[in-house]
Enzyme design. Sequence first.
Site, PDB file in Angstrom:
ATOM      1  CE1 TYR A 169      42.233  41.781  38.147  1.00 15.34           C
ATOM      2  CE2 TYR A 169      41.554  40.067  36.627  1.00 15.34           C
ATOM      3  CZ  TYR A 169      41.913  41.390  36.882  1.00 15.34           C
ATOM      4  OH  TYR A 169      41.963  42.292  35.836  1.00 15.34           O
TER       5      TYR A 169
HETATM    6  N1  LIG Z   1      37.510  46.466  31.471  1.00 19.50           N
HETATM    7  C1  LIG Z   1      38.351  47.097  32.287  1.00 19.50           C
HETATM    8  O1  LIG Z   1      38.071  48.228  32.782  1.00 19.50           O
HETATM    9  C2  LIG Z   1      39.673  46.474  32.620  1.00 19.50           C
HETATM   10  C3  LIG Z   1      40.150  45.377  31.910  1.00 19.50           C
HETATM   11  N2  LIG Z   1      41.366  44.856  32.234  1.00 19.50           N
HETATM   12  C4  LIG Z   1      41.905  43.731  31.461  1.00 19.50           C
HETATM   13  O2  LIG Z   1      41.737  43.988  30.062  1.00 19.50           O
HETATM   14  C5  LIG Z   1      41.416  42.748  29.377  1.00 19.50           C
HETATM   15  C6  LIG Z   1      40.096  42.909  28.648  1.00 19.50           C
HETATM   16  O3  LIG Z   1      39.130  43.379  29.586  1.00 19.50           O
HETATM   17  P1  LIG Z   1      37.570  43.188  29.291  1.00 19.50           P
HETATM   18  O4  LIG Z   1      37.308  43.290  27.839  1.00 19.50           O
HETATM   19  O5  LIG Z   1      36.837  44.069  30.236  1.00 19.50           O
HETATM   20  O6  LIG Z   1      37.373  41.668  29.720  1.00 19.50           O
HETATM   21  P2  LIG Z   1      36.009  40.813  29.815  1.00 19.50           P
HETATM   22  O7  LIG Z   1      36.016  40.153  31.153  1.00 19.50           O
HETATM   23  O8  LIG Z   1      34.854  41.660  29.436  1.00 19.50           O
HETATM   24  O9  LIG Z   1      36.236  39.731  28.661  1.00 19.50           O
HETATM   25  C7  LIG Z   1      37.295  38.841  28.785  1.00 19.50           C
HETATM   26  C8  LIG Z   1      37.207  37.822  27.663  1.00 19.50           C
HETATM   27  O10 LIG Z   1      37.982  36.706  28.088  1.00 19.50           O
HETATM   28  C9  LIG Z   1      37.182  35.538  27.972  1.00 19.50           C
HETATM   29  N3  LIG Z   1      37.467  34.531  28.990  1.00 19.50           N
HETATM   30  C10 LIG Z   1      37.207  34.592  30.313  1.00 19.50           C
HETATM   31  N4  LIG Z   1      37.513  33.423  30.899  1.00 19.50           N
HETATM   32  C11 LIG Z   1      37.961  32.598  29.915  1.00 19.50           C
HETATM   33  C12 LIG Z   1      38.410  31.248  29.878  1.00 19.50           C
HETATM   34  N5  LIG Z   1      38.413  30.491  30.973  1.00 19.50           N
HETATM   35  N6  LIG Z   1      38.787  30.746  28.691  1.00 19.50           N
HETATM   36  C13 LIG Z   1      38.758  31.488  27.567  1.00 19.50           C
HETATM   37  N7  LIG Z   1      38.348  32.763  27.528  1.00 19.50           N
HETATM   38  C14 LIG Z   1      37.943  33.303  28.693  1.00 19.50           C
HETATM   39  C15 LIG Z   1      35.758  35.999  28.119  1.00 19.50           C
HETATM   40  O11 LIG Z   1      34.892  35.044  27.512  1.00 19.50           O
HETATM   41  P3  LIG Z   1      33.362  34.928  28.007  1.00 19.50           P
HETATM   42  O12 LIG Z   1      32.623  35.970  27.236  1.00 19.50           O
HETATM   43  O13 LIG Z   1      32.969  33.515  27.676  1.00 19.50           O
HETATM   44  O14 LIG Z   1      33.349  35.170  29.505  1.00 19.50           O
HETATM   45  C16 LIG Z   1      35.792  37.336  27.413  1.00 19.50           C
HETATM   46  O15 LIG Z   1      35.583  37.215  26.032  1.00 19.50           O
HETATM   47  C17 LIG Z   1      41.413  41.674  30.456  1.00 19.50           C
HETATM   48  O16 LIG Z   1      42.659  41.026  30.509  1.00 19.50           O
HETATM   49  C18 LIG Z   1      41.165  42.447  31.733  1.00 19.50           C
HETATM   50  O17 LIG Z   1      41.644  41.765  32.891  1.00 19.50           O
HETATM   51  C19 LIG Z   1      42.118  45.318  33.296  1.00 19.50           C
HETATM   52  C20 LIG Z   1      41.662  46.384  34.034  1.00 19.50           C
HETATM   53  C21 LIG Z   1      40.437  47.072  33.704  1.00 19.50           C
HETATM   54  N1  LIG Z   2      38.526  40.292  32.815  1.00 20.91           N
HETATM   55  C1  LIG Z   2      38.203  41.463  33.354  1.00 20.91           C
HETATM   56  N2  LIG Z   2      39.078  42.088  34.171  1.00 20.91           N
HETATM   57  C2  LIG Z   2      38.709  43.279  34.729  1.00 20.91           C
HETATM   58  C3  LIG Z   2      37.475  43.858  34.462  1.00 20.91           C
HETATM   59  C4  LIG Z   2      36.585  43.176  33.583  1.00 20.91           C
HETATM   60  O1  LIG Z   2      35.453  43.634  33.317  1.00 20.91           O
HETATM   61  N3  LIG Z   2      36.988  41.993  33.074  1.00 20.91           N
HETATM   62  N4  LIG Z   2      37.106  45.047  35.012  1.00 20.91           N
HETATM   63  C5  LIG Z   2      37.903  45.675  35.872  1.00 20.91           C
HETATM   64  C6  LIG Z   2      37.388  46.957  36.482  1.00 20.91           C
HETATM   65  O2  LIG Z   2      37.137  47.904  35.473  1.00 20.91           O
HETATM   66  C7  LIG Z   2      38.321  47.608  37.475  1.00 20.91           C
HETATM   67  O3  LIG Z   2      39.494  47.988  36.835  1.00 20.91           O
HETATM   68  C8  LIG Z   2      37.659  48.848  38.063  1.00 20.91           C
HETATM   69  O4  LIG Z   2      36.543  48.494  38.782  1.00 20.91           O
HETATM   70  C9  LIG Z   2      39.212  45.119  36.283  1.00 20.91           C
HETATM   71  N5  LIG Z   2      39.545  43.908  35.565  1.00 20.91           N
END
Ligand SMILES: NC(=O)C1=CN([C@@H]2O[C@H](COP(=O)(O)OP(=O)(O)OC[C@H]3O[C@@H](n4cnc5c(N)ncnc54)[C@H](OP(=O)(O)O)[C@@H]3O)[C@@H](O)[C@H]2O)C=CC1
Ligand SMILES: Nc1nc2c(c(=O)[nH]1)N=C([C@H](O)[C@@H](O)CO)CN2
Length: 248
Positions: A160
């Site tokens: 990742y």
């Molecule tokens: N939340 C956090 O604290 C952090 C988030 N981030 C980044 O911020 C962004 C948003 O985070 P967050 O809202 O938590 O993400 P989530 O993992 O909660 O949601 C990601 C979205 O992407 C979709 N997705 C996953 N796999 C696929 C696929 N194969 N094809 C199409 N869509 C897909 C999911 O759909 P489905 O519902 O079907 O799974 C979901 O709607 C991401 O890029 C994440 O990596 C980075 C660090 C921390």
């Molecule tokens: N696609 C996602 N990426 C990440 C998520 C998530 O929920 N969905 N969450 C994190 C964590 O918050 C991490 O930053 C701390 O544990 C990272 N990326």
Amino acid sequence: MTSPIIITGVGKRIGYALAKHFLAQGQRVIGTYRSHYASIDELTTLGATLYPCDFYDDAQVRFLIAELAKLPQIRAIIHNASDWLPDPVLTKNESLKSTTFAPSQVLQRMMQVHVSVPYQLNLALEAQLRAGAGDEIGGSDVIHITDYVAEKGSQKHIAYAASKAALHNMTLSFAAKFAPEVKVNSIAPAMILFNAGDDAAYQQKTLAKALLPKEAGNAEIIELVDYLLNSRYVTGRCHNVDGGRHLR
Ligand SMILES: NC(=O)C1=CN([C@@H]2O[C@H](COP(=O)(O)OP(=O)(O)OC[C@H]3O[C@@H](n4cnc5c(N)ncnc54)[C@H](OP(=O)(O)O)[C@@H]3O)[C@@H](O)[C@H]2O)C=CC1
Ligand SMILES: Nc1nc2c(c(=O)[nH]1)N=C([C@H](O)[C@@H](O)CO)CN2
């Protein structure tokens, strides 16, 4: 009709919050989703154009690209969709501990969702992005949402983290390629939103990793996206939203 903002992964959490934010501004929103939640029906009712697309399905990706390529112009693409897959746990006694995916499959999936699809969409929609800038230098945007671990690495999410680092490297390349009409930036979050299964011990351990121990919330991302969209001079950079984790 305004030029649309395309957001990938709008079904929940940050992507959903971004879509709602721009719809509330009266902005035309096009979103992609994998799983169908009630949020998808809500966003449709609010006027969003939504495409179901599992980025692991090449045929669905090809169809999505063909549909988006029909647009005359695009104000911004926000590459938010992401799959936070852990590395498989291997033991010397077993070729593969009971896990869903083999190492090769985990790496392939991480590179597909975080690198291949953003790469294909950016290349396919270059003309529309340039047109979306109007007559302005830096008038349109690509935003790659990466992760703090792109610069730090991760012991349990190696594939990742590597794919997110590759996504940021594309920020550097596309910023140079798409200038001067289009700005291209990374947003590297850390602790924005916990997940439902995160217990108190995990939350305490994770919060302690930053100088500012807090769950930042969607607003931190939304306000930075608004800043980048309103800028006409910021491009090719990574914008960390991580509570000072690098100094802890
Ligand atoms: N939340 C956090 O604290 C952090 C988030 N981030 C980044 O911020 C962004 C948003 O985070 P967050 O809202 O938590 O993400 P989530 O993992 O909660 O949601 C990601 C979205 O992407 C979709 N997705 C996953 N796999 C696929 C696929 N194969 N094809 C199409 N869509 C897909 C999911 O759909 P489905 O519902 O079907 O799974 C979901 O709607 C991401 O890029 C994440 O990596 C980075 C660090 C921390
Ligand atoms: N696609 C996602 N990426 C990440 C998520 C998530 O929920 N969905 N969450 C994190 C964590 O918050 C991490 O930053 C701390 O544990 C990272 N990326």
